[in-house]
Structure formats: C-alpha cells, structure tokens
Design an enzyme around this catalytic site. Structure first.
Site, PDB file in Angstrom:
ATOM      1  N   GLY A  12     -14.785  44.558 -23.338  1.00 40.66           N
ATOM      2  CA  GLY A  12     -15.633  45.465 -23.448  1.00 40.66           C
ATOM      3  C   GLY A  12     -16.719  44.846 -22.541  1.00 40.66           C
ATOM      4  N   GLU A  39     -11.250  35.512 -31.031  1.00 36.07           N
ATOM      5  CA  GLU A  39      -9.848  36.209 -31.203  1.00 36.07           C
ATOM      6  C   GLU A  39      -8.595  35.166 -32.010  1.00 36.07           C
ATOM      7  OE1 GLU A  39      -9.290  38.607 -29.335  1.00 36.07           O
ATOM      8  OE2 GLU A  39     -11.722  38.431 -28.820  1.00 36.07           O
ATOM      9  N   TYR A  97     -23.763  57.730 -35.919  1.00 36.08           N
ATOM     10  CA  TYR A  97     -24.021  56.625 -35.095  1.00 36.08           C
ATOM     11  C   TYR A  97     -25.308  56.131 -35.363  1.00 36.08           C
ATOM     12  CZ  TYR A  97     -23.571  52.762 -31.760  1.00 36.08           C
ATOM     13  OH  TYR A  97     -23.539  51.623 -31.605  1.00 36.08           O
TER      14      TYR A  97
END
Ligand code: NAI
Length: 383
Positions: free
Chosen positions: A53, A76, A237
């Site tokens: 991203g 990861e 949000y």
C-alpha cells in the site's frame, strides 16, 4: 500477471501469485523511473510498514525518484510447503532486487514493529550498516498490537461510536452481492484498544527511541498517514473507533515536532486518498464508496493509485521547490484534496443515492475496485 479472478471471501483475497506480486512492484518502480527526480530530498529513509500500500509506494518513490537508501520494516508471512507467503513477502524481495540493480542500498527487516526487539534490531542495523535517518515514514496498518510495557494484546476494531451502523456493502466474489451489514457500536474498550493499535503511541515510541539512540539526523522529518473522508463513510470511519485512533495519531504529530526540536526536526500527517489496499478492503461500506469514487475520479482524470499519491506527496508537498510544506490549520498535508473536491463528492453522492439492487453493478466501478484488489495479490482480471 496471470489472468485469473482469485477466490475472495468476506472481501479478503484468498489466493496469491508470487510472480504477480513481484510484477506489481516492478510496475510501480517503472512508473516512478519515468517521473522527474527530486532535487531536494531525503537520503536515508526508514519506512515502518514498507511492504504494501502506501508504505511500499513511499519506499519506491524515495528510492527511485530520490535515490535514497531505504530501510523498511514489515510484518509478512513466509511461504510454507502448503501455501505461499503474504503478498508483501514477495514485494519485499522484488524491491530489494530492483534497488540492488540500481545501486541503491535497501535493507528489509521482517518483524513485529510494535516490539522492543524489532526496534533494537533496527537501531543496531542503522548503527552498523545504514546510518541516521533523515526521514521516518510511519505506515503501519495492523489488526492488533501487544503493548510492550504491559504485555496486553489490543485489537483494532472497525465500529461506529454511539449507535449501530447499518449500511449496504458489496460482498465481492462471483456475484458481487449487495448486502446490508449491521455493526454494533464500539464499547469503551474497543475504542481504547483501537487507539492503542492505530493511534500514535507506537509512532512516538519509535521516534523517542531513535532520538535516544542518536539515529535521526538534523532537519529530519517524520510522517504518518491518516484518512478523513466524506459524510458517507463518517459513521464507520472518522467518527468511529478508527477515527478516534486517527485523531490520536494526528495529535501525536504535534508532540513529535516538540520532541524533534533539538535536531530541528518536524513531524507531519498526510491525509491520503481512499484506495484499495489490504488494510482498507476489510472496512465495510468502503467497497461502495471507493467504487463510486473511482468512477468519478477516473472520468474526471484525477484518479491516482498509492504510487501517484506518494510521488505527489514527495514532489509537491514535503520536498517542493518552495521549501514550504503546505498544511491545514491542524498541520496536515492533504493528498485527499482531489478526492474531496466538491464536484467529485457531489457526483459520488449522486451515484450512491441512485444505487439500487438492480443497477449497482452498472453505476459502481466494481471492476476497477476488483482489479486493484487482484493486483495486490498478483493477478489481473480475466477478460
Ligand atoms: P497495507 O495493509 O497496504 O500496509 C500495511 C503495512 O503495515 C504493511 O507493510 C504491513 O506489513 C505492515 N504491518 C502491519 N502490521 C505490522 C507489524 N505488527 N509490524 C510491522 N509491520 C506491520 O495498508 P495501507 O492502506 O497502505 O495503510 C497504511 C497507512 O495508510 C495506515 O495508517 C492507513 O490508515 C493509512 N491510510 C490508508 C488509506 C487507504 O485507503 N488505504 C487512506 C488513507 C490513509
């Protein structure tokens, strides 16, 4: 990239193609290599959350448009015999390979950025191999964080505050079903936990630690990413638990500028555009808003992906020729400026208001949304 519509469950893509993930990095690097280089730019950039991203895009821009050495930390999953690793695992390796081929120093550390151990590993690496950072990018998006002081595990939630949230969302898959979702309001504990994970506490711990270890250079800057968004996404949000965390992150930026005064450093928040990433794809109602937004911005010619957003942040905001960073009265940079243009928002609203169970597939850019989601996982859509 292999043309395939991968399996998606609850808007999470379940398949990964390693070569396609690598290609996605290469495409972004190729795009940046075609852009003008910056003159006035950082030389040693530490990116926390640099494998996907906005963080990966920041790393690519710093390295390939600014010739910066980069040190990135990310969390990861390694591949096993039974299943491939996470997309960022392959992105990290491809980035390192491309940086080495261009003569750029790139160090990638995979570990939990929230722990004291990872902070110590980064400090040791900086002392031995990298040097002091003149830019620190904080781009973590995580579902949970263990507080290093108490050992308590905090979970981030995407919930409204003060009332239930009921809205339509699209459940992506073969049918791209339109469904109503109901989300209970956040409890006080949900809010506190979300702030613990996605607020500014860990960003501050990093900066305090790096300053103590004398690993931030004079005149350095640090930047973290936030989101505000329009009225359609507010309840889930900005006025929800995640928004409280973003308010905390934004308030932390002021504290960090104070902390960095002795080295003449500064801290910024960049409010970025809503885009499909691994983190944003799990936010309910976002697929509808983002697909409507894509429709309008592509038509207007102002659509950007993470890589274009980050190039604009470096070239026009943080390291522009005037040497003045344009900020709002809360000290925030706005890369959401084109998203929030009144004509764009008026058209998005029109699309969302006109949406029905019969026409939603025509009025939303669901294909564009899915293309981005597939691409992050290494696939191109089937024709
Ligand atoms: P992403 O999911 O693409 O990337 C998140 C990064 O954080 C990855 O590199 C991942 O490995 C890393 N990470 C997660 N947990 C970690 C841990 N424990 N230790 C080390 N690394 C860890 O997410 P995205 O969307 O790029 O988000 C980055 C920031 O940008 C977040 O603060 C997000 O709120 C913000 N943002 C995102 C927008 C969007 O629409 N995607 C819009 C505006 C702001």
């Amino acid at each position: 990239m292999i043309k395939k519509n991968p399996k998606i469950k609850n808007n999470i893509c379940l398949e990964i193609d390693p070569d396609g993930c690598a290609e996605h990095v290469e495409n972004q690097v190729d795009f940046i290599k075609e852009q003008p280089n910056f003159e006035n730019c950082p030389k040693k950039v530490l990116i926390l959350g640099g494998s996907g991203g906005y963080g990966l895009a920041s790393r690519i821009v710093a390295a390939f448009a600014g010739n910066a050495d980069t040190l990135a930390v990310s969390f990861e999953r390694e591949p096993t015999e039974r299943r491939p690793g996470s997309p960022g695992y392959y992105s990290n390796r491809k980035f390192d390979e491309l940086a080495a081929a261009s003569g750029l120093k790139a160090i990638t550390i995979e570990g939990d950025a929230f722990t004291d151990e990872t902070k110590a590993t980064v400090a040791k690496t900086m002392k031995e191999e990298f040097g002091k950072a003149d830019m620190v990018i904080y781009s973590l998006a995580a579902p949970m964080r263990t507080d290093p002081k108490t050992g308590i595990i905090h979970k981030s939630t995407i919930k409204p505050i003060g009332q239930k949230y009921e809205s339509e969302t699209v459940i992506l898959g073969k049918e791209d079903e339109l469904k109503m979702v109901t989300i209970d309001e956040a409890t006080e504990e949900d809010i506190v936990s979300t702030i613990k994970v996605m607020g500014g506490e860990d960003w501050k711990l990093w900066i305090e630690y790096l300053l103590k270890e004398d690993l931030i250079d004079d005149n350095a800057i640090t930047v973290a990413y936030s989101y505000i968004g329009p009225v359609q996404t507010q309840a889930i949000y900005r006025t929800g638990a995640l928004g409280k965390a973003k308010e905390h992150l934004e308030a932390t930026a002021f504290e960090l500028t104070e902390l960095m005064k002795p080295i003449n450093g500064k801290s910024y928040i960049s409010v970025n555009k809503a885009l499909v990433t691994r983190a944003s794809s799990v936010i309910p109602a976002m697929p509808i808003y983002i697909s409507a937004l894509y429709d309008v911005m592509k038509e207007k010619g102002t659509h950007e992906d993470c890589i274009q957003q980050m190039y604009r942040m470096f070239a026009e905001k943080l390291y522009n020729k005037d040497n003045v960073v344009p900020v709002d009265d809360a000290n925030r940079i706005h890369l959401d400026d084109w998203e929030m243009e009144p004509d764009v928002q008026a058209k998005v609203k029109e699309i969302m208001d006109s949406m029905t169970p019969e026409n939603y597939k025509e009025v939303l850019d669901l294909e564009g949304y899915k293309r981005d989601l597939y691409e992050i996982h290494g696939f191109a859509p089937e024709d």
